[in-house]
Design a protein around this motif. Structure first.
Motif, PDB file in Angstrom:
ATOM      1  N   VAL A  96       0.848  -1.194   0.000  1.00  0.00           N
ATOM      2  CA  VAL A  96       0.000   0.000   0.000  1.00  0.00           C
ATOM      3  C   VAL A  96       0.884   1.245   0.000  1.00  0.00           C
ATOM      4  N   ARG A  97       1.878   1.228   0.882  1.00  0.00           N
ATOM      5  CA  ARG A  97       2.786   2.386   0.998  1.00  0.00           C
ATOM      6  C   ARG A  97       3.519   2.640  -0.333  1.00  0.00           C
ATOM      7  N   ALA A  98       3.969   1.556  -0.953  1.00  0.00           N
ATOM      8  CA  ALA A  98       4.717   1.711  -2.211  1.00  0.00           C
ATOM      9  C   ALA A  98       3.819   2.266  -3.318  1.00  0.00           C
ATOM     10  N   ASN A  99       2.542   1.897  -3.292  1.00  0.00           N
ATOM     11  CA  ASN A  99       1.609   2.447  -4.279  1.00  0.00           C
ATOM     12  C   ASN A  99       1.507   3.963  -4.151  1.00  0.00           C
ATOM     13  N   LEU A 100       1.524   4.441  -2.917  1.00  0.00           N
ATOM     14  CA  LEU A 100       1.441   5.892  -2.699  1.00  0.00           C
ATOM     15  C   LEU A 100       2.753   6.570  -3.096  1.00  0.00           C
ATOM     16  N   GLY A 101       3.862   5.937  -2.744  1.00  0.00           N
ATOM     17  CA  GLY A 101       5.177   6.488  -3.092  1.00  0.00           C
ATOM     18  C   GLY A 101       5.348   6.581  -4.602  1.00  0.00           C
ATOM     19  N   TYR A 102       4.849   5.564  -5.294  1.00  0.00           N
ATOM     20  CA  TYR A 102       4.967   5.538  -6.751  1.00  0.00           C
ATOM     21  C   TYR A 102       4.301   6.760  -7.394  1.00  0.00           C
ATOM     22  N   VAL A 103       3.094   7.090  -6.896  1.00  0.00           N
ATOM     23  CA  VAL A 103       2.363   8.237  -7.451  1.00  0.00           C
ATOM     24  C   VAL A 103       3.134   9.534  -7.217  1.00  0.00           C
ATOM     25  N   LEU A 104       3.721   9.654  -6.024  1.00  0.00           N
ATOM     26  CA  LEU A 104       4.488  10.870  -5.723  1.00  0.00           C
ATOM     27  C   LEU A 104       5.719  10.980  -6.637  1.00  0.00           C
ATOM     28  N   SER A 105       6.381   9.849  -6.854  1.00  0.00           N
ATOM     29  CA  SER A 105       7.550   9.862  -7.752  1.00  0.00           C
ATOM     30  C   SER A 105       7.128  10.223  -9.168  1.00  0.00           C
ATOM     31  N   HIS A 145       4.770  12.028 -10.128  1.00  0.00           N
ATOM     32  CA  HIS A 145       4.488  13.462 -10.248  1.00  0.00           C
ATOM     33  C   HIS A 145       5.658  14.326  -9.793  1.00  0.00           C
ATOM     34  N   LYS A 146       6.803  13.677  -9.639  1.00  0.00           N
ATOM     35  CA  LYS A 146       8.042  14.389  -9.330  1.00  0.00           C
ATOM     36  C   LYS A 146       7.943  15.237  -8.059  1.00  0.00           C
ATOM     37  N   VAL A 147       7.229  14.699  -7.071  1.00  0.00           N
ATOM     38  CA  VAL A 147       7.179  15.378  -5.775  1.00  0.00           C
ATOM     39  C   VAL A 147       8.512  15.101  -5.068  1.00  0.00           C
ATOM     40  N   GLU A 148       9.093  16.134  -4.495  1.00  0.00           N
ATOM     41  CA  GLU A 148      10.394  16.029  -3.807  1.00  0.00           C
ATOM     42  C   GLU A 148      10.437  14.852  -2.844  1.00  0.00           C
ATOM     43  N   LYS A 149      11.508  14.082  -2.927  1.00  0.00           N
ATOM     44  CA  LYS A 149      11.655  12.882  -2.093  1.00  0.00           C
ATOM     45  C   LYS A 149      11.485  13.181  -0.600  1.00  0.00           C
ATOM     46  N   SER A 150      12.033  14.333  -0.168  1.00  0.00           N
ATOM     47  CA  SER A 150      12.015  14.670   1.259  1.00  0.00           C
ATOM     48  C   SER A 150      10.584  14.851   1.789  1.00  0.00           C
TER      49      SER A 150
END
Ligand SMILES: Nc1ncnc2c1ncn2[C@@H]1O[C@H](COP(=O)(O)OP(=O)(O)O)[C@@H](O)[C@H]1O
Ligand SMILES: [Mg+2]
Length: 245
Positions: free
Chosen positions: A93-102, A104-109
Motif C-alpha cells: 500500500v505504501r509503495a503504491n502511494l510512493g509511486y504516485v508521488l515519484s 508526479h516528481k514530488v520532492e523525495k524529502s
C-alpha cells in the motif's frame, strides 16, 4: 467555509458524438461551489463520459470546457481522477502511494509525511505494508482514492466509486469522500445510486439520454424535481437513460 472561487468549472454548449450517435448534447453549466457535486442518472445516460470530458480524457466535438485556475502555475496534480475499477501496483500500500508521488516528481524529502498523512486519513495505516492486490474491494478503492489524495489536488473526480463494493465497503468509501470534501478538495463524482446521491451530494447534475436535464442543489432536486425524467428516476421508475436510437 472553503474557498473554491478559484476553481470553477465552466462547460459551454458541449456536444460529444461517436459513430453517428449524439452521446452528450448541449451540456452547459458552471460549478463554483465547494462540496460534492454528483452527476446522477440512469445507466447509459452519459455520466462517465461527461466526467471523462471534464477531466480532459475525452475531447468534445463542439463546445468547450474550462477549469478556471487563477493559480499562476497549476500543477499537473491539480485534479485527480479515480476510476471505477482500481488498477493497483502489485506492491505494498505504501509503495503504491510512493509511486504516485515519484511519478508526479514530488520532492523525495516530502514523501514520508505525505504518505503517512494519506494513510492516516484513509484509514489504511494498519495495512501500509500489505500487498495492494490482496486488499478487499473496499480497501482497494480507498487506496485508489488515497493515491489521488496524496497529491493534495484541488479537485478529485470519481467514476462510480462504489459500484463494485458491498455495503460495508460502500459505507467506508462514502465516509472517506465526506472527509475529503470537508477539507479543501472539491469532489465531482458519478453515481446511478439514488441513495448514495442523497447521502453525499451538495448539488446534483441530472443526466438523461445525454442531456443535462436538471442542475440544482441536492435538497431542491430531491424535494422538487422539475422534470418528468427526474421525478421518475427519484420514484425508481426510470432505470434506463441510454441514448435514443
Ligand atoms: N467511446 C465511446 N464510443 C461509443 N460510444 C460510447 C463511448 N463511450 C460511451 N459510449 C456510449 O455513450 C453512452 C453513455 O455512456 P456512459 O457515459 O458510460 O453512461 P453512464 O456512465 O451514464 O452509464 C452509452 O450509450 C455508451 O454506450
Ligand atoms: Mg458510468
Amino acid at each position: 467555509m472553503h474557498n473554491v472561487s478559484t476553481l470553477p468549472l465552466h462547460i459551454n454548449h458541449l456536444h460529444v458524438t461517436r459513430k453517428g450517435n449524439l452521446l452528450l448534447c448541449d451540456i452547459d453549466y458552471s460549478i463554483d461551489t465547494a462540496g460534492v457535486t454528483v452527476i446522477l442518472g440512469p445507466n447509459g445516460a452519459g455520466k462517465s463520459l461527461l466526467l471523462q470530458v471534464a477531466h480532459g480524457l475525452v475531447a468534445p466535438d463542439e463546445g468547450d470546457l474550462k477549469w478556471n485556475t487563477l493559480s499562476p502555475h497549476p500543477q499537473q496534480s491539480w485534479r485527480a481522477f479515480v476510476f471505477q475499477k482500481p488498477v493497483l501496483l502489485r506492491r505494498s500500500v505504501r509503495a503504491n502511494l510512493g509511486y504516485v508521488l515519484s511519478l508526479h516528481k514530488v520532492e523525495k524529502s516530502k514523501h514520508h509525511e505525505l504518505i503517512e498523512e494519506a494513510l492516516e486519513q484513509t484509514g489504511l495505516a494498519k495495512l501500509a505494508e500489505r500487498n495492494a492486490r490482496v486488499l478487499s474491494g473496499g480497501e482497494q478503492q480507498r487506496l485508489s482514492i488515497a493515491r489521488a489524495w496524496v497529491l493534495k489536488p484541488k479537485v478529485i473526480l470519481l467514476d462510480e466509486p462504489t459500484a463494485e463494493l458491498d455495503p460495508a465497503g460502500t459505507a467506508a468509501v462514502e465516509c472517506l469522500i465526506e472527509t475529503i470534501a470537508q477539507q479543501d478538495t472539491k469532489i465531482l463524482m458519478t453515481t446511478h445510486d439514488l441513495g448514495q446521491a442523497r447521502r453525499l451530494a451538495s448539488d446534483i447534475l441530472f443526466l438523461h439520454q445525454g442531456r443535462l436535464v436538471e442542475f440544482s442543489p441536492a435538497q431542491n432536486f430531491f424535494q422538487q424535481p422539475q422534470t418528468e425524467a427526474a421525478q421518475k428516476f427519484i420514484a425508481g421508475k426510470l432505470l434506463n437513460g441510454g441514448q435514443k436510437k
